[in-house]
Motif scaffolding. Structure first.
Motif, PDB file in Angstrom:
ATOM      1  N   THR A  81       3.579   2.474   2.789  1.00 33.52           N
ATOM      2  CA  THR A  81       4.612   3.470   2.525  1.00 33.52           C
ATOM      3  C   THR A  81       3.922   4.816   2.401  1.00 33.52           C
ATOM      4  OG1 THR A  81       5.960   1.861   1.335  1.00 33.52           O
ATOM      5  CG2 THR A  81       6.430   4.184   0.922  1.00 33.52           C
ATOM      6  N   LEU A  82       4.468   5.803   3.099  1.00 34.80           N
ATOM      7  CA  LEU A  82       3.916   7.153   3.052  1.00 34.80           C
ATOM      8  C   LEU A  82       4.825   8.024   2.191  1.00 34.80           C
ATOM      9  CD1 LEU A  82       1.984   9.389   4.000  1.00 34.80           C
ATOM     10  CD2 LEU A  82       3.430   9.632   6.041  1.00 34.80           C
ATOM     11  N   GLU A  83       4.235   8.684   1.213  1.00 36.60           N
ATOM     12  CA  GLU A  83       4.979   9.591   0.332  1.00 36.60           C
ATOM     13  C   GLU A  83       4.386  10.981   0.470  1.00 36.60           C
ATOM     14  OE1 GLU A  83       6.000   8.359  -3.832  1.00 36.60           O
ATOM     15  OE2 GLU A  83       4.635  10.022  -4.289  1.00 36.60           O
ATOM     16  N   VAL A  84       5.211  11.940   0.824  1.00 40.50           N
ATOM     17  CA  VAL A  84       4.778  13.326   0.984  1.00 40.50           C
ATOM     18  C   VAL A  84       5.436  14.146  -0.118  1.00 40.50           C
ATOM     19  CG1 VAL A  84       4.798  15.358   2.479  1.00 40.50           C
ATOM     20  CG2 VAL A  84       4.549  13.077   3.484  1.00 40.50           C
ATOM     21  N   SER A  85       4.641  14.928  -0.839  1.00 37.80           N
ATOM     22  CA  SER A  85       5.205  15.766  -1.897  1.00 37.80           C
ATOM     23  C   SER A  85       4.465  17.088  -1.965  1.00 37.80           C
ATOM     24  CB  SER A  85       5.138  15.043  -3.243  1.00 37.80           C
ATOM     25  OG  SER A  85       3.804  14.811  -3.611  1.00 37.80           O
ATOM     26  N   SER A  86       5.005  17.990  -2.771  1.00 40.64           N
ATOM     27  CA  SER A  86       4.356  19.275  -3.017  1.00 40.64           C
ATOM     28  C   SER A  86       3.722  19.234  -4.399  1.00 40.64           C
ATOM     29  CB  SER A  86       5.381  20.412  -2.926  1.00 40.64           C
ATOM     30  OG  SER A  86       6.393  20.224  -3.886  1.00 40.64           O
ATOM     31  N   PRO A  87       2.780  20.118  -4.670  1.00 45.27           N
ATOM     32  CA  PRO A  87       2.128  20.105  -5.983  1.00 45.27           C
ATOM     33  C   PRO A  87       3.108  20.462  -7.090  1.00 45.27           C
ATOM     34  CG  PRO A  87       0.970  21.557  -4.441  1.00 45.27           C
ATOM     35  CD  PRO A  87       2.248  21.150  -3.791  1.00 45.27           C
ATOM     36  N   GLY A  88       2.946  19.849  -8.227  1.00 48.34           N
ATOM     37  CA  GLY A  88       3.764  20.197  -9.387  1.00 48.34           C
ATOM     38  C   GLY A  88       3.206  21.427 -10.066  1.00 48.34           C
ATOM     39  N   VAL A  89       3.945  21.920 -11.036  1.00 44.92           N
ATOM     40  CA  VAL A  89       3.516  23.110 -11.757  1.00 44.92           C
ATOM     41  C   VAL A  89       2.237  22.848 -12.543  1.00 44.92           C
ATOM     42  CG1 VAL A  89       4.841  22.686 -13.852  1.00 44.92           C
ATOM     43  CG2 VAL A  89       4.386  25.032 -13.141  1.00 44.92           C
ATOM     44  N   ARG A 139       0.850  -1.189   0.000  1.00 47.47           N
ATOM     45  CA  ARG A 139       0.000   0.000   0.000  1.00 47.47           C
ATOM     46  C   ARG A 139       0.892   1.248   0.000  1.00 47.47           C
ATOM     47  NH1 ARG A 139      -4.147  -0.637   4.794  1.00 47.47           N
ATOM     48  NH2 ARG A 139      -2.236  -1.058   5.912  1.00 47.47           N
ATOM     49  N   LEU A 140       0.522   2.185  -0.857  1.00 45.45           N
ATOM     50  CA  LEU A 140       1.243   3.451  -0.939  1.00 45.45           C
ATOM     51  C   LEU A 140       0.257   4.573  -0.685  1.00 45.45           C
ATOM     52  CD1 LEU A 140       3.730   5.199  -1.657  1.00 45.45           C
ATOM     53  CD2 LEU A 140       3.022   5.027  -4.052  1.00 45.45           C
ATOM     54  N   LEU A 141       0.530   5.337   0.362  1.00 43.56           N
ATOM     55  CA  LEU A 141      -0.304   6.489   0.689  1.00 43.56           C
ATOM     56  C   LEU A 141       0.454   7.737   0.251  1.00 43.56           C
ATOM     57  CD1 LEU A 141      -2.732   7.869   2.020  1.00 43.56           C
ATOM     58  CD2 LEU A 141      -1.508   7.701   4.216  1.00 43.56           C
ATOM     59  N   ARG A 142      -0.113   8.424  -0.748  1.00 46.83           N
ATOM     60  CA  ARG A 142       0.503   9.650  -1.259  1.00 46.83           C
ATOM     61  C   ARG A 142      -0.305  10.840  -0.778  1.00 46.83           C
ATOM     62  NH1 ARG A 142       1.133   6.859  -6.732  1.00 46.83           N
ATOM     63  NH2 ARG A 142       3.374   6.503  -6.885  1.00 46.83           N
ATOM     64  N   ILE A 143       0.385  11.774  -0.142  1.00 45.66           N
ATOM     65  CA  ILE A 143      -0.289  13.016   0.240  1.00 45.66           C
ATOM     66  C   ILE A 143       0.491  14.180  -0.363  1.00 45.66           C
ATOM     67  CG2 ILE A 143      -1.291  12.054   2.332  1.00 45.66           C
ATOM     68  CD1 ILE A 143       0.763  13.560   3.952  1.00 45.66           C
ATOM     69  N   ARG A 174       6.628  12.497   9.450  1.00 45.05           N
ATOM     70  CA  ARG A 174       6.728  12.018  10.838  1.00 45.05           C
ATOM     71  C   ARG A 174       5.411  12.223  11.584  1.00 45.05           C
ATOM     72  NH1 ARG A 174      11.399  13.681  11.264  1.00 45.05           N
ATOM     73  NH2 ARG A 174      10.911  15.857  11.722  1.00 45.05           N
ATOM     74  N   GLU A 175       4.838  13.427  11.464  1.00 48.52           N
ATOM     75  CA  GLU A 175       3.592  13.753  12.186  1.00 48.52           C
ATOM     76  C   GLU A 175       2.411  12.921  11.674  1.00 48.52           C
ATOM     77  OE1 GLU A 175       3.217  15.834  14.783  1.00 48.52           O
ATOM     78  OE2 GLU A 175       5.358  16.278  14.805  1.00 48.52           O
ATOM     79  N   VAL A 176       2.311  12.787  10.353  1.00 44.26           N
ATOM     80  CA  VAL A 176       1.194  12.024   9.776  1.00 44.26           C
ATOM     81  C   VAL A 176       1.315  10.550  10.141  1.00 44.26           C
ATOM     82  CG1 VAL A 176       0.185  11.216   7.600  1.00 44.26           C
ATOM     83  CG2 VAL A 176       0.699  13.653   7.923  1.00 44.26           C
ATOM     84  N   SER A 177       2.516   9.991  10.067  1.00 39.32           N
ATOM     85  CA  SER A 177       2.718   8.583  10.430  1.00 39.32           C
ATOM     86  C   SER A 177       2.294   8.334  11.870  1.00 39.32           C
ATOM     87  CB  SER A 177       4.181   8.183  10.260  1.00 39.32           C
ATOM     88  OG  SER A 177       4.542   8.168   8.906  1.00 39.32           O
ATOM     89  N   ALA A 178       2.694   9.233  12.770  1.00 40.41           N
ATOM     90  CA  ALA A 178       2.339   9.084  14.187  1.00 40.41           C
ATOM     91  C   ALA A 178       0.826   9.131  14.379  1.00 40.41           C
ATOM     92  CB  ALA A 178       3.031  10.169  15.013  1.00 40.41           C
ATOM     93  N   ALA A 179       0.157  10.054  13.679  1.00 37.56           N
ATOM     94  CA  ALA A 179      -1.299  10.181  13.815  1.00 37.56           C
ATOM     95  C   ALA A 179      -2.016   8.953  13.261  1.00 37.56           C
ATOM     96  CB  ALA A 179      -1.785  11.447  13.107  1.00 37.56           C
TER      97      ALA A 179
END
Length: 198
Positions: free
Chosen positions: A84-92, A44-48, A66-71
């Motif tokens: 697996t948790l993947e954190v990214s910023s929006p693309g152009v 499972r891949l959780l992308r935020i 870190r904060e999201v995983s703990a919650a």
């Protein structure tokens, strides 16, 4: 205009995940833009996707992770199956649909469908709670959000403004030419090879 984070349908209630994650993201001064869980067998891949007025640095992404995983672990939101948790910023290419998206696009060239006008291209001068101000061919144009479709930032290839170039100058690397004979003749070969590793 859509509101709240987008979510994909999966084996876990993504709306519930967004509900758990959004306050955590807000607590670190950021906005949750989207949540997507993808499942492939037991993987499972959780992308935020998160964003803020100052952007998202690597340190920001690590803090959010870190904060999201703990919650999520405290709420046992994803059960015992690893993820697996993947954190990214929006693309152009992220569509501009919320006032905050437009505010963060200040200074950028955008294209947007405007009710009654079709596609309009201009530079975002300002954005507030009611609408945006564009520079369209040298003239300011005020548009309310109700008139706008989803906007897109346009990629610009061009000269870097002098003010930005100043940030990259190195006084030791200037254009002065020494007065001695250390400067090679114009026909010197600077081709590939040598020990530079390239």
């Amino acid at each position: 205009m859509p509101s709240g984070p987008r979510s994909a349908v999966g084996s876990v209630d993504d709306r519930r995940l967004a509900g758990l994650i959004e306050p955590v993201i807000a607590g670190v001064g950021m906005d949750l833009e989207s949540v997507r869980m993808t499942v492939a067998g037991r993987r499972r891949l959780l992308r935020i996707v998160v964003d803020s007025d100052h952007g998202v640095s690597l340190d920001d992404a690590a803090d959010v992770s870190r904060e999201v995983s703990a919650a999520l672990d405290a709420a046992n939101a994803l059960g015992e199956v690893p993820y697996t948790l993947e954190v990214s910023s929006p693309g152009v290419d992220r569509p501009l649909t919320e006032p905050r998206h437009w505010r963060r696009a200040a200074g950028r060239l955008v294209k947007v469908k405007v009710t009654g006008d079709g596609a309009v291209e201009g530079r975002v001068l300002a954005a507030d709670a009611d609408g945006i101000t564009l520079d369209v061919a040298g003239a300011e144009r005020r548009l309310g959000y109700g008139e706008l479709g989803a906007g897109t930032v346009q990629i610009e290839f061009g000269r870097i403004p002098d003010a930005e170039l100043d940030e990259f100058t190195d006084p030791e690397l200037d254009d002065t030419v020494p007065d001695d004979d250390t400067v090679p003749d114009d026909d010197t070969d600077f081709g590939a090879g040598g020990d530079d590793g390239h």
